[in-house]
Structure formats: structure tokens, C-alpha cells
Design a protein around this motif. Sequence first.
Motif, PDB file in Angstrom:
ATOM      1  N   ILE A 117       0.864  -1.179   0.000  1.00 44.84           N
ATOM      2  CA  ILE A 117       0.000   0.000   0.000  1.00 44.84           C
ATOM      3  C   ILE A 117       0.904   1.234   0.000  1.00 44.84           C
ATOM      4  N   PRO A 118       0.812   2.091  -1.004  1.00 47.99           N
ATOM      5  CA  PRO A 118       1.635   3.307  -1.010  1.00 47.99           C
ATOM      6  C   PRO A 118       1.203   4.271   0.106  1.00 47.99           C
ATOM      7  N   GLU A 119       2.165   4.850   0.789  1.00 51.67           N
ATOM      8  CA  GLU A 119       1.882   5.816   1.860  1.00 51.67           C
ATOM      9  C   GLU A 119       1.046   6.977   1.341  1.00 51.67           C
ATOM     10  N   TYR A 120       1.305   7.423   0.104  1.00 49.14           N
ATOM     11  CA  TYR A 120       0.544   8.563  -0.421  1.00 49.14           C
ATOM     12  C   TYR A 120      -0.944   8.243  -0.532  1.00 49.14           C
ATOM     13  N   VAL A 121      -1.299   6.975  -0.719  1.00 53.04           N
ATOM     14  CA  VAL A 121      -2.714   6.593  -0.752  1.00 53.04           C
ATOM     15  C   VAL A 121      -3.331   6.804   0.628  1.00 53.04           C
ATOM     16  N   LEU A 122      -2.625   6.384   1.672  1.00 53.26           N
ATOM     17  CA  LEU A 122      -3.130   6.561   3.033  1.00 53.26           C
ATOM     18  C   LEU A 122      -3.184   8.037   3.411  1.00 53.26           C
ATOM     19  N   ALA A 123      -2.210   8.801   2.954  1.00 50.47           N
ATOM     20  CA  ALA A 123      -2.142  10.232   3.285  1.00 50.47           C
ATOM     21  C   ALA A 123      -3.297  11.015   2.674  1.00 50.47           C
ATOM     22  N   ALA A 124      -3.935  10.474   1.650  1.00 52.88           N
ATOM     23  CA  ALA A 124      -5.039  11.169   0.989  1.00 52.88           C
ATOM     24  C   ALA A 124      -6.286  11.243   1.874  1.00 52.88           C
ATOM     25  N   GLU A 125      -6.370  10.418   2.899  1.00 47.85           N
ATOM     26  CA  GLU A 125      -7.538  10.394   3.782  1.00 47.85           C
ATOM     27  C   GLU A 125      -7.087  10.679   5.212  1.00 47.85           C
ATOM     28  N   PRO A 126      -7.303  11.914   5.709  1.00 45.18           N
ATOM     29  CA  PRO A 126      -6.776  12.293   7.029  1.00 45.18           C
ATOM     30  C   PRO A 126      -7.318  11.454   8.191  1.00 45.18           C
ATOM     31  N   PHE A 127      -8.498  10.868   8.044  1.00 42.97           N
ATOM     32  CA  PHE A 127      -9.060  10.064   9.136  1.00 42.97           C
ATOM     33  C   PHE A 127      -8.783   8.578   8.964  1.00 42.97           C
ATOM     34  N   GLY A 128      -8.075   8.220   7.923  1.00 38.73           N
ATOM     35  CA  GLY A 128      -7.688   6.836   7.712  1.00 38.73           C
ATOM     36  C   GLY A 128      -8.731   6.012   6.979  1.00 38.73           C
ATOM     37  N   TYR A 129      -8.367   4.775   6.751  1.00 39.85           N
ATOM     38  CA  TYR A 129      -9.212   3.814   6.063  1.00 39.85           C
ATOM     39  C   TYR A 129      -9.420   2.606   6.958  1.00 39.85           C
ATOM     40  N   GLN A 130     -10.208   1.670   6.459  1.00 39.83           N
ATOM     41  CA  GLN A 130     -10.394   0.383   7.119  1.00 39.83           C
ATOM     42  C   GLN A 130      -9.689  -0.678   6.282  1.00 39.83           C
TER      43      GLN A 130
END
Length: 179
Positions: A117-130
Motif C-alpha cells: 500500500i503506497p503511503e501517499y494513498v493513506l495520506a489522501a484520507e486524514p481520518f484513515g481507512y479500514q
Amino acid sequence: MGDLWFEAKKCTEDFAIAVRDSDTLFQIFRICRSPKGDVYWNLLAQPDFKAHYSYHASGHSFLKTLGRRMFPTKERQPPTAKFKGTEMLLTSAIRAGDGRAINRPCEISQFTDIMEIPEYVLAAEPFGYQFSVELAEPGADSFYSTWPHAEIIQERRFEGQVPHIVCTLYKAHPEPVNK
């Protein structure tokens, strides 16, 4: 760098879920299938807790941490070639920065396969994903790919054995998402 109790279990399949942050790949979860057919999902955020979810060849499943079961054992279908549909193991939050916070470099050669999982994908959502892990019969859609409130960010199906192991990174929405 050992993974708690996984060394004692010779895995027939061993998967890493990892976050790519710049030039470093950080392992955040580990999923292992034993020769008996047991499936283990090791949550690496707090190694001393030895938190893991196990789905046993008998169909018994449970979450365990600090040596204790957190909830009653669930009775499910055995994970054999006769497996039908899907069974959810567990869902966990995942956010930008989790890879570096866990700080466990991923050694790709130790695994059958990885989901990166690329970090930039996670950074796009400030509250995170599941992040969820399911067992699925070949050809079955994952639960979240059919749930109208889920926006699938990334999904990976490990198809080495039946049932398949399906890992889904998604964002839950209060209203249905156009798919």
C-alpha cells in the motif's frame, strides 16, 4: 526479526501487508496459513500484546491478545476446499504514518507474497481507512466490494489455496457510493 509465535508454525502460505513510505517498505500485518489449514492474522502494532485473529481448520475463530481470548469463539465453516461464500476475519483501522510508527521493515524474501500500500494513498484520507481480511471461495466477491457504502481503495486476493485470502483497503461512507 521474529514474528512472535509464527516461527513455530511452518506456514504453507505467508503474506505481508506493507506500506511503502519513500524508499522503505514497512510491514504492518502478517497473514499465515498453516499446513493444517489454520489462518492467522498477526496485528503488529503492539508486538508485546501478541494480538492475532485465528480461523482454525475446525471452523473455530477468535481474537486473542495478551494470551486471552477477547470475545467468545465463533463457529464457522471449516476453511477447506468445500468452503462457500465469504467469511470476514476482522477489520482494522489503517492511517498514514502507521508503517513508520510500527517501524518494522518488510523483508520481501520471507513471504509467499505481499500487498503493498503506497503511503501517499493513506495520506489522501486524514481520518484513515479500514482494512479487512476475509476468506472467500474462488470467484466469490469480497463483502466490501458489494457493500454499497464501501469505496474500495485497494484489494488483493491471494489465490494459492482454497479458500482464498482477500485483503481490502476501503473507506466507509454514510451514504451509498456509486460503483
